[in-house]
Write a protein that holds these residues in place. Structure first.
Motif, short mmCIF file in Angstrom:
data_model
loop_
_atom_site.label_atom_id
_atom_site.label_comp_id
_atom_site.label_asym_id
_atom_site.label_seq_id
_atom_site.Cartn_x
_atom_site.Cartn_y
_atom_site.Cartn_z
N UNK A 158 -13.10 36.42 -16.06
CA UNK A 158 -13.35 35.74 -17.33
C UNK A 158 -13.12 34.24 -17.22
N UNK A 159 -12.83 33.77 -16.02
CA UNK A 159 -12.67 32.33 -15.83
C UNK A 159 -11.25 31.87 -16.10
N UNK A 160 -11.05 30.55 -15.89
CA UNK A 160 -9.72 30.00 -16.12
C UNK A 160 -8.96 29.85 -14.82
N UNK A 161 -7.68 30.21 -14.84
CA UNK A 161 -6.82 29.94 -13.68
C UNK A 161 -7.34 30.60 -12.43
N UNK A 162 -7.25 29.88 -11.34
CA UNK A 162 -7.72 30.43 -10.07
C UNK A 162 -6.78 30.04 -8.95
N UNK A 163 -6.87 30.79 -7.87
CA UNK A 163 -6.11 30.43 -6.68
C UNK A 163 -6.98 30.72 -5.46
N UNK A 164 -7.35 29.65 -4.76
CA UNK A 164 -8.17 29.82 -3.55
C UNK A 164 -7.38 30.56 -2.49
N UNK A 165 -6.08 30.23 -2.37
CA UNK A 165 -5.24 30.86 -1.36
C UNK A 165 -5.20 32.38 -1.59
N UNK A 166 -5.05 32.78 -2.87
CA UNK A 166 -4.99 34.21 -3.16
C UNK A 166 -6.32 34.88 -2.82
#
Lengths: 346, 320
Positions: free
Chosen positions: A267-275
């Motif tokens: 749904x968008x919003x917070x993200x983490x590339x590392x995760x």
């Protein structure tokens, strides 16, 4: 500073635990899974295989994370891989210098991203529909480039991208780590990451607040296209041939899965590339583990699906609240809660 | 009297006309599935060549992987009044009605490469390869090549559940049956692709002590074998000598590997299905010889001693 690292680790805990469990399971089915040996100037071992074979999905996951953070999705990355691989292979096979082929492939990747970004940001099509167009048409375009055959080439420089070694590791590993580092630094050492998250949470509000949403949405699709181009170059270089039918086939789904396993919401919003990258490694660990285990291939997909369901279930909020409900009540009423607050306050 | 003479004369003309047509140009309609693989493209090329060789006027229709397009094409062939129809059916079911129409129009239909589940009386014959036999030829070659030495084989299967994967596995097992020194130690799907073939071979090498316990790899198609050859090379072993490579299909690229000594044997899935089909049609039209309902194409074995370079040159322009 230590608190930040602690908070980071807490965010990544489910992914790290899942990865550890999958790796442990691999160690059980294949006793020498963790063995590393040094030969011909690089490390060998199943762990290195995971890093190496996971490169395409890891690269796609980097771009996909940003796209998903804006509440979008990019289904076309697998087809983009096929097109870029085909372009590079056909130029190299024609005798063009390697640099020209690489620049052309990356350029085509950006062009694919620009097309998607144009449909999503300017024409306001729903991302799933907009990128579906290129997903379907892309393979046809790749077929046109290769004229329907597996286009092979014999350029050692290009092959190096897929099967060479750099700093004791296979080149694809270095490539995806480098791309992850560059993209990570750009989005997290500037406000760009925050702005991307803002668009995903509420695009209109962020536009009203002065965020250049159109430009940013196009940019994330450009990054996704570029990542797909690098992934396409790697798989093409790996087999020294462009296979328009099969290069990157269904990898868009694995990339989305990696992002979801990484805990970023669709749904968008917070993200983490590392995760997401850890998610990609979880998926590849499962794949490699299945191959090493020696089960009949009929079980491959069932085993994979079972493990993925288990990992996603562990992250589900419903299961979390169920756990909170079933957990035995603490003996003294509230000793734990203040501790936590204290921690946050510090 | 006059009327009778006229009738005889016209009958004579009619016969004359019929024979000249038959002798000069037979028109055959060919409904091809599409061009989903290199082999399919080669089949189309070879069909055109075979038709040209025999002076047959070939009408070609590409169905782009859709049965409705094939049915449409067959109907239009019937409407055009062709002498015979070749079909490479995309699926096995749903052909009864259109085959019935062809039969009513007295147009013989020959199935190429794949079969259908319709009644056998609805088509003249089917020209296909025997997938089990292909696997068996590969297995028998390996059994002969290793002799009495113990040999652990790893197998790269085709797409799980597809009929070539099932049949080529079964055939290979039949081929090595009775040779207890040959054992299949690992078997995993490589999805008929180079990438997966390479990845799976890497895991086999890793799991079998760096490949020291592997004597041969059997791949259900040449593309996976090409991927496996690269994996073997990157593991520091010599494909073709340290680990024997046997596969099926005989696409041009495997002959390059054979020329370099990196592949040992391949079994041909011939793209020339039309040649035997045209021969059967000619015999049927000339003197009414009913061909058998199934014409099996030859599954020819190629090894390094069969001048792979020449075979490569002959095959490379067929569109594989």
């Amino acid at each position: 500073m230590p608190d930040m690292i602690l908070a980071r680790l807490k965010r990544l805990a489910p992914q790290l635990i899942a990865l550890a469990l999958v790796l442990a399971a691999n160690g059980l089915v294949s006793p020498n899974f963790f063995d590393l040996t040094w030969a011909n100037g690089r490390l060998y071992g199943s762990l290195i295989d995971v890093l190496n074979r996971g490169a395409p999905v890891a690269l796609l996951a980097i771009g996909m994370t940003l796209v998903i953070a804006t509440k979008g999705i990019d289904l076309s990355v697998g087809a983009t891989m096929a097109i870029c691989g085909a372009v590079a292979a056909s130029l190299v096979a024609e005798g063009q210098p390697l640099a020209v082929a690489l620049v052309a492939a990356l350029g085509v990747g950006l062009l694919c991203g620009l097309w998607n970004g144009f449909l999503v940001a300017i024409l306001q099509l729903q991302p799933i529909v907009a990128t579906l167009i290129l997903m379907v048409a892309g393979r046809g375009i790749a077929q046109l480039v290769t004229e329907g055959v597996i286009l092979t080439f014999n350029d050692p420089g290009f092959a190096f991208l897929g099967s060479g070694n750099l700093l004791g590791l296979p080149t694809p590993v270095i490539l995806w780590l480098a791309v992850a580092l560059i993209v990570g630094v750009i989005v997290r050492r500037s406000a760009l990451g925050l702005l991307v998250e803002a668009i995903g949470v509420n695009r209109r509000a962020s536009a009203l607040a002065g965020v250049k949403t159109r430009f940013l949405v196009i940019s994330v699709y450009l990054v996704s296209g570029l990542c797909a181009a690098v992934a396409g170059l790697i798989v093409t270089a790996d087999i020294r041939g462009a296979d328009a039918n099969n290069a990157g086939l269904w990898l868009e789904l694995d990339a989305i899965l990696a992002v979801v396993v990484g805990g970023t919401s669709l749904l968008g919003g917070r993200f983490s590339i590392l995760a997401s990258l850890i998610g990609a490694m979880i998926i590849q660990s499962i794949n490699t583990g299945i191959l090493l285990a020696g089960f009949p291939p009929e079980f491959n997909l069932i085993i994979k699906a079972g493990i993925i369901v288990a990992i996603l279930a562990l992250q589900s909020p419903a299961l979390g609240s169920l756990w909170a409900f079933l957990r035995p009540a603490p003996r003294s009423p509230t000793p734990a809660a203040p501790d936590k607050k204290e921690l946050v306050a510090r | 009297m006059k009327l009778r003479r006229l009738a005889v004369l016209s009958a004579a003309f009619a016969t004359l006309a019929a024979t000249t047509v038959a002798a000069s140009a037979i028109t055959v309609g060919f409904s091809q599935i599409g061009s989903e693989s290199g082999w399919r493209a080669a089949e189309t090329t070879v069909t055109r060549q075979e038709a040209e060789k025999r002076g047959i006027d070939l009408k070609f229709a590409d169905a782009q992987q859709k049965q409705e397009n094939q049915i449409k094409a067959i109907r239009s062939f019937i409407a055009q009044g062709v002498d015979a129809i070749l079909v490479a059916p995309v699926v096995a079911t749903g052909w009864d009605a259109v085959l019935e129409e062809a039969k009513d129009a007295d147009i013989p239909v020959v199935l190429l490469d794949r079969t259908v589940d319709s009644d056998k009386s609805l088509y003249l014959t089917a020209v296909t390869s025997d997938l089990v036999h292909e696997g068996k030829v590969a297995g028998e070659w390996l059994a002969k090549d290793v002799g009495d030495k113990p040999c652990n084989v790893v197998e790269l299967q085709g797409t799980t559940g597809s009929s070539p994967a099932i049949d080529r596995k079964k055939g290979f097992e039949e081929g090595i049956a009775g040779h207890d020194n040959i054992k299949i130690t690992r078997s995993q799907t490589g999805d008929f692709t180079r990438t997966k073939g390479k990845e799976v071979m890497e895991s086999f090498l890793r799991a079998e002590d760096g490949g020291k316990n592997i004597c041969a790899v059997y791949a259900h198609n040449d593309d996976m074998a090409v991927g496996a050859i690269q994996a073997i090379k990157e593991a520091g072993l010599k494909p073709g000598t340290d680990i024997k490579v046997v596969s099926i299909d005989a696409v041009p690229d495997i002959f390059l590997a054979m020329e370099a000594g990196e592949a040992n044997a391949t079994v041909e899935l011939t793209p020339n299905m039309a040649g035997p089909a045209f021969d059967a049609l000619k015999a049927y039209m000339d003197n009414g010889t009913e061909p058998p309902k199934w014409i099996q194409t030859e599954s020819k074995l190629y090894t390094q001693s069969d001048d792979p370079k020449a075979v490569y040159e002959a095959k490379k322009d067929l569109g594989y």
